[in-house]
Design a protein around this motif. Structure first.
Motif, mmCIF file in Angstrom:
data_model
loop_
_atom_site.group_PDB
_atom_site.id
_atom_site.type_symbol
_atom_site.label_atom_id
_atom_site.label_comp_id
_atom_site.label_asym_id
_atom_site.label_seq_id
_atom_site.Cartn_x
_atom_site.Cartn_y
_atom_site.Cartn_z
ATOM 1 N N ASN A 1 0.813 -1.211 0.000
ATOM 2 C CA ASN A 1 0.000 0.000 0.000
ATOM 3 C C ASN A 1 0.847 1.261 0.000
ATOM 4 O O ASN A 1 0.493 2.258 -0.635
ATOM 5 C CB ASN A 1 -0.956 0.003 1.196
ATOM 6 C CG ASN A 1 -2.127 -0.938 1.006
ATOM 7 O OD1 ASN A 1 -3.022 -0.693 0.208
ATOM 8 N ND2 ASN A 1 -2.126 -2.047 1.737
ATOM 9 N N TYR B 1 -6.665 6.670 -9.687
ATOM 10 C CA TYR B 1 -5.532 6.493 -8.778
ATOM 11 C C TYR B 1 -5.615 7.417 -7.569
ATOM 12 O O TYR B 1 -5.037 7.120 -6.525
ATOM 13 C CB TYR B 1 -4.220 6.668 -9.537
ATOM 14 C CG TYR B 1 -3.991 5.526 -10.504
ATOM 15 C CD1 TYR B 1 -3.603 4.278 -10.056
ATOM 16 C CD2 TYR B 1 -4.234 5.687 -11.872
ATOM 17 C CE1 TYR B 1 -3.442 3.217 -10.931
ATOM 18 C CE2 TYR B 1 -4.075 4.630 -12.759
ATOM 19 C CZ TYR B 1 -3.681 3.396 -12.277
ATOM 20 O OH TYR B 1 -3.538 2.348 -13.135
ATOM 21 N N ILE C 1 0.812 4.294 -2.880
ATOM 22 C CA ILE C 1 0.684 5.706 -2.516
ATOM 23 C C ILE C 1 1.852 6.515 -3.094
ATOM 24 O O ILE C 1 1.654 7.588 -3.692
ATOM 25 C CB ILE C 1 0.630 5.866 -0.982
ATOM 26 C CG1 ILE C 1 -0.665 5.263 -0.435
ATOM 27 C CG2 ILE C 1 0.724 7.346 -0.587
ATOM 28 C CD1 ILE C 1 -0.726 5.170 1.068
ATOM 29 N N SER D 1 -5.675 2.855 -0.321
ATOM 30 C CA SER D 1 -4.435 2.302 0.231
ATOM 31 C C SER D 1 -4.123 2.915 1.591
ATOM 32 O O SER D 1 -3.705 2.218 2.528
ATOM 33 C CB SER D 1 -3.274 2.555 -0.739
ATOM 34 O OG SER D 1 -3.443 1.822 -1.929
ATOM 35 N N SER E 1 1.615 6.703 -6.989
ATOM 36 C CA SER E 1 0.534 7.593 -7.416
ATOM 37 C C SER E 1 0.885 9.063 -7.199
ATOM 38 O O SER E 1 0.449 9.929 -7.961
ATOM 39 C CB SER E 1 -0.760 7.259 -6.661
ATOM 40 O OG SER E 1 -1.174 5.943 -6.932
ATOM 41 N N CYS E 2 1.680 9.331 -6.170
ATOM 42 C CA CYS E 2 2.076 10.715 -5.885
ATOM 43 C C CYS E 2 3.244 11.171 -6.756
ATOM 44 O O CYS E 2 3.286 12.334 -7.186
ATOM 45 C CB CYS E 2 2.443 10.860 -4.405
ATOM 46 S SG CYS E 2 1.062 10.650 -3.275
ATOM 47 N N THR F 1 -5.366 5.719 -4.057
ATOM 48 C CA THR F 1 -4.454 6.206 -3.022
ATOM 49 C C THR F 1 -5.177 6.342 -1.694
ATOM 50 O O THR F 1 -4.646 5.976 -0.635
ATOM 51 C CB THR F 1 -3.853 7.566 -3.435
ATOM 52 O OG1 THR F 1 -3.137 7.408 -4.658
ATOM 53 C CG2 THR F 1 -2.909 8.085 -2.360
ATOM 54 N N ASN F 2 -6.393 6.873 -1.735
ATOM 55 C CA ASN F 2 -7.208 6.980 -0.522
ATOM 56 C C ASN F 2 -7.490 5.604 0.066
ATOM 57 O O ASN F 2 -7.421 5.409 1.287
ATOM 58 C CB ASN F 2 -8.527 7.691 -0.830
ATOM 59 C CG ASN F 2 -8.435 9.194 -0.750
ATOM 60 O OD1 ASN F 2 -8.730 9.795 0.290
ATOM 61 N ND2 ASN F 2 -8.024 9.816 -1.836
#
Length: 311
Positions: A42, A60, A46, A67, A49-50, A64-65
């Motif tokens: 996870n 995504y 994150i 994860s 995705s960032c 991300t939320n």
């Protein structure tokens, strides 16, 4: 000394799997491995995705939320579970139990709504592809995520507070491995029928209603794809929705079995193993389900590794 005794008298005893001591070592290893995988997988999603601009899309953003939710959800439960599995001590402090109840219920409720929001995102992507970027713009996506988080916070502030105010008459033995609301309600020494109704209403709003909305979303997706009658469209729709559908089935399938079942089975072994599945195993599987056949994530990982090598 009296203060220590008074404090320990307020601690809760998590019976967990103590009725099956032969399984505790096996469970300790399985839970520990699952937790470590949850942390790594996870966190990787994150970070990817960032850091990768090509993953700055609604899908995504919501992933991300999800994860982050799974990381916090398992962390609110697993460390205490591992501590209790490794030795004879099965206690959790009163403060620790209160925190665990509020946090786990908040995150679990938030995940129900977030998965519904993700189903809506998939519906727009498949059924309204030309208007996707217009509908799912950044502000709207943040608002949807905010609604999910506020729903979880609101639910736990109401339900957890009501549950903790119930008189327990000294009852401290929880037939569970963490401070989950149905198990906490069973400690009450008063009539709990009103609390069971409140729990049913909360389950209806935050579990059954999201399940119904998700089914409607996928029903509309199937209806739209059938009209086109194209194998390529079917494959594209399956690629866009398959991972989310599997995650939804795992999470809602096990959690609904816990919260809709009769109260007498809350503490039974079957209920505890089902809870173990959606609190420990599902957060481990989620990132794997989303990434194993996901070309975008694999390419983002390759780009990140190449960037690190060039540095």
């Amino acid at each position: 000394m009296e203060k220590n005794n008074e404090t320990s008298g307020r601690d809760f005893i998590l019976l967990g799997f103590s009725d099956q001591p032969q399984l505790e070592i096996v469970l300790f290893v399985v839970v520990l491995i699952s937790y470590l995988l949850t942390l790594v997988d996870n966190t990787a999603i994150i970070l990817l995705s960032c850091l990768d601009s090509k993953l700055h899309t609604p899908m995504y953003f919501f992933l991300t939320n999800l994860s982050f939710l799974d990381l916090c959800f398992t962390t609110s439960i697993v460390p205490q579970l591992l501590w209790n599995l490794k030795g004879p001590a099965k206690t959790i402090t009163h403060t620790g139990c209160v925190i665990q109840l509020y946090v786990s219920l908040c995150l679990g409720s938030t995940e129900c709504v977030l998965l519904t929001v993700m189903a809506f995102d998939r519906y727009v992507a498949v059924c309204r592809p030309l208007n996707y970027t217009t509908i799912m713009h950044s502000s709207f996506c943040k608002s949807l995520a905010g609604i999910a988080w506020l729903s979880g916070v609101g639910n736990t502030l109401i339900q957890s507070t009501i549950t903790l105010r119930l008189p327990r008459c000294g009852h401290r033995h929880l037939h569970h491995f963490f401070c989950e609301m149905p198990a906490m309600i069973m400690l009450a020494c008063v009539d709990i029928r009103v609390n069971e109704v409140q729990l049913f209403v909360a389950t209806l709003v935050l579990l059954l209603l999201p399940m119904a909305l998700i089914l409607v979303s996928y029903g509309l997706i199937v209806q739209a794809v059938i009209k086109i009658k194209s194998v390529q469209v079917w494959q594209k729709a399956l690629g866009a929705c398959g991972s989310h559908l599997v995650v939804v089935s795992l999470f809602f399938g096990t959690s609904s079995a816990i919260y809709i079942q009769p109260k007498r089975s809350y503490g039974h072994s079957q209920g505890k193993f089902l809870t173990l599945f959606y609190t420990v195993v599902t957060p481990t599987l989620n990132p794997l389900i989303y990434t194993l056949r996901n070309k975008d994530v694999k390419e983002a990982l390759r780009r990140l590794l190449r960037r690190e090598q060039n540095l």
